[in-house]
Design a protein around this motif. Structure first.
Motif, mmCIF file in Angstrom:
data_model
loop_
_atom_site.group_PDB
_atom_site.id
_atom_site.type_symbol
_atom_site.label_atom_id
_atom_site.label_comp_id
_atom_site.label_asym_id
_atom_site.label_seq_id
_atom_site.Cartn_x
_atom_site.Cartn_y
_atom_site.Cartn_z
ATOM 1 N N UNK A 250 38.946 35.962 54.896
ATOM 2 C CA UNK A 250 38.232 35.283 55.977
ATOM 3 C C UNK A 250 37.984 33.810 55.681
ATOM 4 N N UNK A 251 37.985 33.439 54.415
ATOM 5 C CA UNK A 251 37.790 32.030 54.051
ATOM 6 C C UNK A 251 39.111 31.285 53.923
ATOM 7 N N UNK A 252 40.220 31.964 54.212
ATOM 8 C CA UNK A 252 41.528 31.324 54.158
ATOM 9 C C UNK A 252 42.134 31.264 52.776
ATOM 10 N N UNK A 253 41.594 32.028 51.836
ATOM 11 C CA UNK A 253 42.104 32.005 50.459
ATOM 12 C C UNK A 253 43.077 33.150 50.209
ATOM 13 N N UNK A 254 44.197 32.830 49.599
ATOM 14 C CA UNK A 254 45.142 33.840 49.135
ATOM 15 C C UNK A 254 44.748 34.245 47.711
ATOM 16 N N UNK A 255 45.352 35.302 47.164
ATOM 17 C CA UNK A 255 45.060 35.644 45.762
ATOM 18 C C UNK A 255 45.316 34.479 44.806
ATOM 19 N N UNK A 256 46.321 33.661 45.098
ATOM 20 C CA UNK A 256 46.620 32.519 44.225
ATOM 21 C C UNK A 256 45.499 31.484 44.275
ATOM 22 N N UNK A 257 44.948 31.238 45.451
ATOM 23 C CA UNK A 257 43.806 30.324 45.557
ATOM 24 C C UNK A 257 42.628 30.835 44.729
ATOM 25 N N UNK A 258 42.357 32.130 44.851
ATOM 26 C CA UNK A 258 41.212 32.698 44.132
ATOM 27 C C UNK A 258 41.421 32.631 42.623
ATOM 28 N N UNK A 259 42.664 32.834 42.180
ATOM 29 C CA UNK A 259 42.948 32.734 40.747
ATOM 30 C C UNK A 259 42.687 31.315 40.246
ATOM 31 N N UNK A 260 42.989 30.327 41.094
ATOM 32 C CA UNK A 260 42.716 28.934 40.717
ATOM 33 C C UNK A 260 41.213 28.682 40.647
ATOM 34 N N UNK A 261 40.468 29.201 41.619
ATOM 35 C CA UNK A 261 39.012 29.040 41.597
ATOM 36 C C UNK A 261 38.392 29.731 40.378
ATOM 37 N N UNK A 262 38.970 30.872 39.972
ATOM 38 C CA UNK A 262 38.439 31.619 38.830
ATOM 39 C C UNK A 262 38.846 31.001 37.496
ATOM 40 N N UNK A 263 39.754 30.022 37.544
ATOM 41 C CA UNK A 263 40.235 29.362 36.326
ATOM 42 C C UNK A 263 40.857 30.370 35.357
ATOM 43 N N UNK A 264 41.597 31.326 35.926
ATOM 44 C CA UNK A 264 42.258 32.345 35.113
ATOM 45 C C UNK A 264 43.740 31.996 35.018
ATOM 46 N N UNK A 265 44.115 31.370 33.920
ATOM 47 C CA UNK A 265 45.488 30.894 33.766
ATOM 48 C C UNK A 265 46.484 32.043 33.681
ATOM 49 N N UNK A 266 46.062 33.165 33.106
ATOM 50 C CA UNK A 266 46.947 34.328 33.033
ATOM 51 C C UNK A 266 47.338 34.799 34.428
ATOM 52 N N UNK A 267 46.341 34.944 35.274
ATOM 53 C CA UNK A 267 46.610 35.412 36.630
ATOM 54 C C UNK A 267 47.416 34.389 37.422
#
Length: 456
Positions: A250-267
């Motif tokens: 609903x906020x327009x974020x894909x899983x890749x966006x969320x991984x960037x926000x979480x600062x999870x380099x592995x993901x």
């Protein structure tokens, strides 16, 4: 009651409200009797009166009349199938009464939470609808089983009914989503194998399993999900893969966006390695994946992660071309090619499946006949010189009409084919007119040359 006298039933309720609690020797109350004797009008009166009660302990009286027998609850907790059937023998409608309630703790809920596998399977056989019924907390029986870590019971019930993986509970969280949230890799795989369509389910916030895995830092689960998505081979696998990897919440974020926000380099690296991932999607804040990483200072300029991102084609939102909005398309003038495309789609959509099959057969015959004519003109071909024997005028008429017929048949074949077939059929069918054109182009000049030689 058994006579269905609604007037006197109402009189009894008004003058002696406590009679609603009376039971027979079989422990059946007025609602049981109304159901057993098919007294729908009386049942309407009873349920309406119960829900309008205002005397002392009204809530408890309503609950006791409508909800589960205490003995049934004890049977579910202990897993006693014999006690279950003893209660059914007393009151054949005991399970129906529970099923009539929209939100309730069923015996299957209790058995699932208590890890009584045999009782749960028996209950699932008797009342399959219980498996999808939610209690007042928005949980299905399998949701409770997962929360209680009853892994074996969940596995058994999923194998009996794979569709249970997609039962939505509170906030649209399915059983599959709950397993992802808890990081239960074994059961996640079980759901994917038995019910592949569960990968498409989303919660009320628009998040699918990949979103949930990223948000809850379930890297191993994300590995399983992305690995399974890239190995899918069922119908519409490509579209499912694209949708799952690039789904926006609903906020327009894909899983890749969320991984960037979480600062999870592995993901981040795992998702970037997936084919069909759209790394330049713009989220609700107008940011791409690369924008998020740079704005939050999560990558060093020229670092490995930035190099990996740039290598896969990641860009900032400012460098992307301006998106064409939907209304701009409809505001634009209709070109000749747009008109042809629309006309083609209309022909396809207005044709029934039966008519489509008949017309495709006719078009196939026309294509075959006209193609064969181009190879073997009437009168044959001069074997020594390799050109058509017929006169120039007749050959020109034949060549023009044959070409028109051939092209029209090809065109209508494209019109009649379903849209999903164009990707493959287009490449195959385009070879036919190309080769046929070579035949036409080869035959026509030779015929013209023959006519010129004859005239001289």
């Amino acid at each position: 009651m058994s006579r269905g006298n609604a007037d006197l039933v109402a009189e009894c309720l008004l003058t002696s409200p406590e009679c609603i609690q009376d039971k027979t020797v079989d422990r059946q109350n007025a609602l049981h009797l109304a159901v057993l004797h098919d007294r729908f009008e009386v049942l309407q009166v009873l349920t309406g009166w119960i829900q309008r009660m205002s005397q002392r302990n009204a809530d408890s009286i309503e609950y006791c009349n409508l909800c589960m027998d205490r003995r049934l609850q004890q049977a579910a907790e202990s897993g006693s199938i014999n006690d279950l059937y003893a209660l059914i023998d007393e009151n054949p409608c005991i399970l129906e009464n529970i099923d009539a309630m929209p939100f309730v703790n069923t015996p299957l809920h209790i058995a699932a939470a208590s890890d009584k596998i045999a009782f749960a399977v028996e209950m699932l056989n008797l009342k399959p609808s219980f498996a999808k019924k939610l209690n007042t907390n928005g949980c299905s029986p399998l949701h409770l089983a997962v929360e209680k870590d009853q892994q074996e019971l969940v596995t058994w019930l999923l194998r009996i009914d794979p569709s249970l993986a997609g039962v939505k509970g509170r906030e649209g969280i399915t059983l599959f989503h709950l397993l992802v949230l808890r990081g239960n890799v074994d059961l996640v795989v079980e759901c994917l194998v038995t019910s592949p369509e569960c990968i498409r389910d989303v919660s009320v916030t628009g998040q699918n399993a990949l979103h949930l895995a990223v948000m809850n830092e379930r890297f191993e689960v994300l590995q399983v999900l992305t690995g399974w998505i890239q190995r899918m081979s069922q119908k519409n696998a490509r579209s499912i893969k694209y949708s799952a990897l690039n789904k926006m919440d609903l906020t327009g974020n894909t899983p890749l966006h969320l991984a960037a926000y979480k600062n999870d380099h592995q993901m981040v690296r795992l998702l970037l390695d997936c084919r069909m991932i759209q790394q330049n999607e713009i989220n609700g804040e107008g940011l791409t994946f690369l924008d998020i990483l740079r704005r939050q200072g999560q990558i060093d300029e020229g670092g490995d992660l930035e190099q990996a991102a740039l290598k896969t084609g990641c860009k900032e939102a400012a460098s992307l071309p301006k998106l064409v909005r939907g209304y701009d398309f409809f505001k634009s003038p209709i070109t000749f090619w747009a008109y042809c495309s629309t006309h083609t789609r209309r022909i396809s959509s207005d044709t029934s499946d039966e008519a489509r099959g008949v017309f495709l057969i006719i078009c196939t015959l026309l294509i075959t006949a006209t193609y064969q004519t181009s190879l073997q003109p009437p009168g044959g071909v001069n074997q020594s010189e390799g050109h058509a024997v017929m006169k120039q005028t007749f050959f020109i008429v034949l060549w023009v009409s044959n070409t028109i017929g051939f092209c029209c048949a090809i065109f209508y074949t494209f019109c009649l084919l379903p849209a999903r077939a164009f990707s493959v059929s287009y490449r195959v069918l385009c070879l036919v007119p190309a080769f046929s054109s070579i035949c036409f182009d080869g035959s026509f000049p030779k015929a013209m040359a023959e006519a010129s030689d004859g005239s001289t």
